[in-house]
Design an enzyme around this catalytic site. Structure first.
Site, PDB file in Angstrom:
ATOM      1  N   ASP A   1       0.815  -1.295   0.025  1.00  0.00           N
ATOM      2  CA  ASP A   1       0.001  -0.004  -0.008  1.00  0.00           C
ATOM      3  C   ASP A   1       1.003   1.268  -0.105  1.00  0.00           C
ATOM      4  O   ASP A   1       2.228   1.089   0.425  1.00  0.00           O
ATOM      5  CB  ASP A   1      -0.935  -0.117   1.039  1.00  0.00           C
ATOM      6  CG  ASP A   1      -2.165   0.920   0.620  1.00  0.00           C
ATOM      7  OD1 ASP A   1      -2.215   1.851   0.043  1.00  0.00           O
ATOM      8  OD2 ASP A   1      -3.186   0.783   1.676  1.00  0.00           O
TER       9      ASP A   1
HETATM   10  C1  BGC Z   1      -5.046   3.196  -0.038  1.00  0.00           C
HETATM   11  C2  BGC Z   1      -5.069   2.219  -1.135  1.00  0.00           C
HETATM   12  C3  BGC Z   1      -4.639   2.940  -2.655  1.00  0.00           C
HETATM   13  C4  BGC Z   1      -3.517   3.532  -2.472  1.00  0.00           C
HETATM   14  C5  BGC Z   1      -3.014   4.452  -3.821  1.00  0.00           C
HETATM   15  C6  BGC Z   1      -3.839   4.038  -0.131  1.00  0.00           C
HETATM   16  O1  BGC Z   1      -3.876   5.331   0.774  1.00  0.00           O
HETATM   17  O2  BGC Z   1      -5.107   2.486   1.255  1.00  0.00           O
HETATM   18  O3  BGC Z   1      -6.265   1.812  -1.249  1.00  0.00           O
HETATM   19  O4  BGC Z   1      -4.821   2.226  -3.523  1.00  0.00           O
HETATM   20  O5  BGC Z   1      -3.659   4.740  -1.605  1.00  0.00           O
HETATM   21  O6  BGC Z   1      -3.758   5.601  -3.929  1.00  0.00           O
END
Ligand code: BGC
Length: 725
Positions: free
Chosen positions: A233
């Site tokens: 993530d």
């Molecule tokens: C989120 C993810 C997301 C990623 C990219 C993170 O803050 O938890 O679900 O895909 O950001 O934007």
């Protein structure tokens, strides 16, 4: 391309080039290796459609005029359809649009189990049940990946709250992990063949999930045989050595210091300085590169014909609308108030801020720059046409225009802000000024709407939540409705008990202040760009509602098992003390009253289900097969669909088990007066539980009840089977 060719490519890569492939070189992409024909790997959010494009190294949207896309129903809406085919169609559209926008991986779907409805991201997930989620995620992933695009099933694992999401340490029993939180991921890997998995921000048993040896090496790779890419993530990596050793393939983050990412220069330095054994490091790095090349190859990124995709294809509109239609859940219909008869309504009053609100731009990384979004108010206008006078009154005031996500912190960098800001719900109505204004405006708006309600032929109220509450980065404080809605709805129902009340929400809300007074009550979700039309079609009877709740609506959040038996949101760590008793497994077993149970939903017609029989076809150590048959009849006056649910209960369990668990379902369409016979099969996993002692799933010999049900609280027939293992 053969495996040999991939190995050949790996042998030609320098250490630097390998490192370049395993970390972000842009906020959403890695660096390619041009000299060897390896392209960069481009990712994009998210679950409700392809997100707008961002600058490479600044978290600010580029502002393109051509990155508007289809806004798909949220996963909760999709789950409420209980329709595998629609999950597949939704996946096909998402994949096609991702490819059409030039992406290699779409950061979706989100499938964390709703442990507590207060979790801000519940709307991105598929509810509280591992079986329902598993059944829907498999076709969804298949649909996405048909388009030469990788899915990225997230967030692996136990990302069940937003409070302290970056560091909270989850303590969970092995049994709950295996029975509740992992099955949908396992299904996505083994049956859906997903090419991508995203590690979660939080920790499990002391170690961050993005480089958690147990989750990624032992379970995902060794047990499930996953050969695809594990992406972190964004900002979820915290340690170079762990990231190298523990199953992660690609480090992504939210800042522009790409060379300083853990898997960039720090890794190379560690190798050069001998702090880590060179041979081992290269072996591990090669593994990551191998996974990436393997996926690139499968997506035809390295040679061959790759599908090009497209977006905003008008031919997809019908599927999006059908999903929205089937997601609508009819919760109450006393006196058959619904459907409304448009011929009898000369003057219609529509109340509620949600009737007139676009939700697509909110929610966090799931935000969508939609081609369009049909609100309920527009949908109603479109359906009724010129013969009805439609009056709109907001009824209550919502000052929080737009999306809290973008408003938090100090600049437009919503993502980075949310990572840095501690989630404090109070910030929304922080100043007294705002509260005062909300009250005054509410009084004014309420008075106007209540006055108008007196002489309208029919009244529709559309309220619920917005992405100020259903959002990434923060959990809700409770399940109460915001913006003074309880008080208003209560007054409205006193004047007009025939009001059609619609809760547009991404997660359960507490309606106890007025629900007994409401005669007609509908739950609709963030149902995508066609959501407003679909809702109008249900209200006016052009569509017979067939959605079922994918999650329990508790009376109050105080009843939630995560609070009663466990902790929520905990502190630096959170103890999942409720174990396997999540959602209906708890309410059912502990006999706790709910507002609306899991699996619940009404129709404009009536169904009876009879003739249940269950037969053990095979019961060996290796294989179990129980065949279940029953009949469904539509005994009402119009066509509709019933979701027949099969739960299994162990009569004399050797370990503590839930009173019953969903193990099969079938959505069956029937004309008025029609009867169909339905057959479903139950296999090993319908009877198995995770035995902590032996460290594996186990089926005990004994008697089991097969329950045919309309919801977790309405069993209509029971059959017995005996298994001797
Ligand atoms: C989120 C993810 C997301 C990623 C990219 C993170 O803050 O938890 O679900 O895909 O950001 O934007």
């Amino acid at each position: 391309m053969t495996g040999e060719r991939i190995e050949e490519l790996i042998s030609q890569l320098t250490l630097q080039e390998k490192a370049d492939m395993v970390h972000g070189n842009g906020l959403f992409s890695t660096k390619g290796v041009e000299r060897l024909g390896i392209p960069p790997f481009i990712t994009s959010d998210g679950p409700m459609g392809v997100r707008k494009d961002f600058n490479k190294d600044v978290w600010r949207e580029i502002g393109l005029s051509y990155d508007r896309v289809s806004y798909l129903p949220s996963n909760t809406a999709l789950a409420a359809t209980w329709n595998r085919e629609l999950a597949y169609r939704t996946g096909q559209i998402l994949g096609k649009e991702a490819r059409g926008r030039g992406k290699d991986m779409i950061l979706a779907p989100g499938i964390n189990i709703m442990r507590n409805p207060r979790c801000g991201r519940s709307f991105e997930y598929m509810g509280e049940d591992p079986y329902l989620t598993s059944e829907l995620v498999v076709p969804l992933v298949k649909g996405i990946e048909e388009n030469d695009v990788s899915a990225c099933v997230k967030h692996f694992a136990l990302n069940n709250q937003e409070t302290k999401r970056l560091e909270v340490d989850v303590e969970v029993s092995e049994r709950a992990l295996r029975e509740i939180y992992l099955p949908a991921f396992e299904a996505a890997v083994k049956k859906g063949k997903t090419k991508g998995i995203m590690g979660a921000y939080n920790k499990l048993r002391g170690s961050h999930c993005c480089h958690n040896d147990y989750l990624l090496n032992k379970i995902l790779r060794d047990e499930w045989g996953f050969e695809g890419i594990v992406v972190s993530d964004w900002g979820g990596v915290h340690d170079t050595k762990e990231a190298l050793m523990n199953g992660l393939d690609m480090e992504m983050s939210v800042t522009d210091n790409f060379d300083e990412y853990y898997l960039a220069n720090p890794l190379l330095k560690m190798i050069e300085s001998g702090e880590i054994d060179r041979e081992l490091a290269v072996e591990k790095l090669d593994e990551k590169v191998r996974h990436i090349l393997h996926v690139m190859n499968e997506l035809h990124m390295l040679d061959g014909e790759r599908k090009s995709g497209t977006y905003n294809d008008y031919r997809d509109k019908e599927a999006l609308r059908q999903t929205a239609r089937e997601s609508v859940v009819l919760l109450k219909n006393d006196d058959n108030i619904l459907p409304l008869d448009k011929k009898k309504i000369k003057k219609l009053l529509v109340i509620g801020e949600n009737a007139n609100r676009c939700h697509a731009p909110g929610g966090g990384s799931a935000e969508i720059k939609a081609l369009y979004e049909i609100t309920p108010l527009m949908g109603i206008n479109m359906l009724l046409g010129g013969n009805t006078q439609i009056v709109y009154k907001p009824g209550y005031y919502n000052e929080d225009v737009g999306n809290i996500w973008a408003n938090v912190g100090n600049d437009e960098n919503g993502q980075a802000d949310s990572l840095n800001a501690s989630p404090e719900p109070e910030r929304k109505l922080a100043d007294d000024e705002k509260i005062k204004r909300q009250r005054e405006k509410n009084d004014e708006y309420a008075a106007e709407a209540l006055e108008a309600a007196r002489d309208a032929d029919a009244v529709i109220f559309v309220g619920g939540l917005t992405h100020d509450y259903d959002t990434e980065g923060q959990d809700r404080e409770d399940l109460k409705l915001p913006y003074g809605q309880d008080e208003f709805i209560s007054k409205l129902l006193d004047i007009r008990p025939d009001t059609v009340v619609i809760m547009q929400t991404g997660s359960p809300v507490d309606m106890s202040a007025w629900v007994d007074k409401a005669k007609a009550l509908i739950c609709s979700w963030y149902a995508g760009m066609e959501g407003g039309v679909a809702l109008a079609e249900v209200i006016f009877g052009e569509v017979n509602p067939s959605g079922r709740l994918p999650e329990t609506f508790p009376v109050s959040d105080k009843d939630c098992p995560a609070v009663v038996l466990g902790e929520f949101p905990g502190g630096d760590s959170v103890n999942y003390g409720e174990g396997i008793f999540v959602g209906y497994r708890y309410y059912d077993t502990y006999d706790v009253k709910t507002a609306f149970p899991f699996g619940y939903g009404l129709s404009y017609t009536e169904f009876v289900m009879t003739g249940l029989s269950a037969r053990v076809v095979e019961c060996t150590r290796e294989n179990k097969l129980v065949e279940v048959t029953f009949n469904i009849s539509n005994i009402g006056g119009r066509a509709g669909a019933q979701v027949a649910q099969i739960y299994v209960a162990d009569k004399l369990p050797k370990v503590k088990k839930a009173a019953k668990e969903l193990k099969a379902f079938e959505k069956v369409w029937l004309e008025a007066g029609e009867t169909k016979q339905v057959k479903v099969e139950l296999r090993e996993d319908a009877f198995a539980y995770y035995d902590e002692e032996s460290g594996g799933f186990k089926v005990d010999s004994g008697n089991y009840m097969i329950l045919l049900a309309k919801s977790a609280e309405e069993v209509v027939d029971v059959a017995d089977v005996t298994l001797s293992v």
